[in-house]
Design a protein around this motif. Structure first.
Motif, PDB file in Angstrom:
ATOM      1  N   GLY A 193     -18.314 -10.887 -53.810  1.00 57.56           N
ATOM      2  CA  GLY A 193     -18.970  -9.966 -54.728  1.00 57.56           C
ATOM      3  C   GLY A 193     -20.360  -9.605 -54.244  1.00 57.56           C
ATOM      4  O   GLY A 193     -20.884 -10.182 -53.287  1.00 57.56           O
ATOM      5  N   LEU A 234     -12.981  -8.841 -52.032  1.00 56.43           N
ATOM      6  CA  LEU A 234     -13.082 -10.134 -52.686  1.00 56.43           C
ATOM      7  C   LEU A 234     -12.030 -11.076 -52.116  1.00 56.43           C
ATOM      8  O   LEU A 234     -10.921 -10.660 -51.797  1.00 56.43           O
ATOM      9  N   ARG A 255     -11.036  -8.539 -64.489  1.00 60.77           N
ATOM     10  CA  ARG A 255     -12.466  -8.290 -64.553  1.00 60.77           C
ATOM     11  C   ARG A 255     -12.929  -8.194 -66.000  1.00 60.77           C
ATOM     12  O   ARG A 255     -12.150  -7.851 -66.890  1.00 60.77           O
ATOM     13  N   THR A 290     -17.698  -8.823 -63.829  1.00 62.17           N
ATOM     14  CA  THR A 290     -17.395 -10.100 -63.194  1.00 62.17           C
ATOM     15  C   THR A 290     -15.904 -10.115 -62.899  1.00 62.17           C
ATOM     16  O   THR A 290     -15.098  -9.857 -63.795  1.00 62.17           O
ATOM     17  N   TYR A 291     -15.564 -10.395 -61.666  1.00 66.01           N
ATOM     18  CA  TYR A 291     -14.172 -10.395 -61.233  1.00 66.01           C
ATOM     19  C   TYR A 291     -13.672 -11.838 -61.106  1.00 66.01           C
ATOM     20  O   TYR A 291     -14.334 -12.684 -60.488  1.00 66.01           O
ATOM     21  N   THR A 330     -16.829 -13.797 -59.745  1.00 67.01           N
ATOM     22  CA  THR A 330     -17.842 -13.289 -58.813  1.00 67.01           C
ATOM     23  C   THR A 330     -18.301 -11.919 -59.327  1.00 67.01           C
ATOM     24  O   THR A 330     -17.490 -11.115 -59.783  1.00 67.01           O
ATOM     25  N   VAL A 379     -19.614  -8.182 -59.350  1.00 66.51           N
ATOM     26  CA  VAL A 379     -19.614  -6.935 -58.594  1.00 66.51           C
ATOM     27  C   VAL A 379     -20.447  -5.929 -59.362  1.00 66.51           C
ATOM     28  O   VAL A 379     -20.188  -5.670 -60.542  1.00 66.51           O
TER      29      VAL A 379
END
Length: 123
Positions: free
Chosen positions: A9, A20, A38, A92-93, A117, A119
């Motif tokens: 990210g 990712l 996400r 957030t992924y 992570t 983004v």
């Protein structure tokens, strides 16, 4: 038990790309269906891409044609290639795994989760 750790990210300008990665430990992912989800601030967590243990894939309409999910069983890793990013992709992924054969289209379908992570896509 499966431990999932996301990476890759960051901050990117609109139109840019990120990849990712989700590295797994504890068990082989060969028989797991995997997903990328996400969650944007103030919004629910949603599924954006899924891949079965037989490599069938499916995508949310919002990312279709821009994101690609893939897996490397030898490395016990799942990837999400994200192209043509726009500010609406900021979130957030999370990587998640589901034991068994059915595709995990709902956030409630997953058995294991990564920590996420971030983004961020700037305009």
């Amino acid at each position: 038990q499966v431990r999932l750790v996301e990476s890759g990210g960051g901050l990117v300008q609109a139109g840019g790309s990120l990849r990712l990665s989700c590295a797994a430990s504890g068990r082989s992912l060969r028989t797991f269906a995997m997903g990328w989800l996400r969650q944007a601030p103030g919004k629910e967590r949603v599924v954006v891409a899924v891949i079965s243990w037989t490599d069938n894939t499916n995508y949310a309409d919002s990312v279709k044609g821009r994101f690609t999910i893939s897996r490397d069983n030898a490395k016990n890793t799942v990837y999400l290639q994200m192209n043509s990013l726009n500010p609406e992709d900021t979130a957030t992924y999370y990587c998640a795994a589901r034991a068994g054969g059915e595709m995990p289209y709902s956030t409630y379908d997953y058995d294991y989760w990564g920590q996420g992570t971030q983004v961020t896509v700037s305009s």
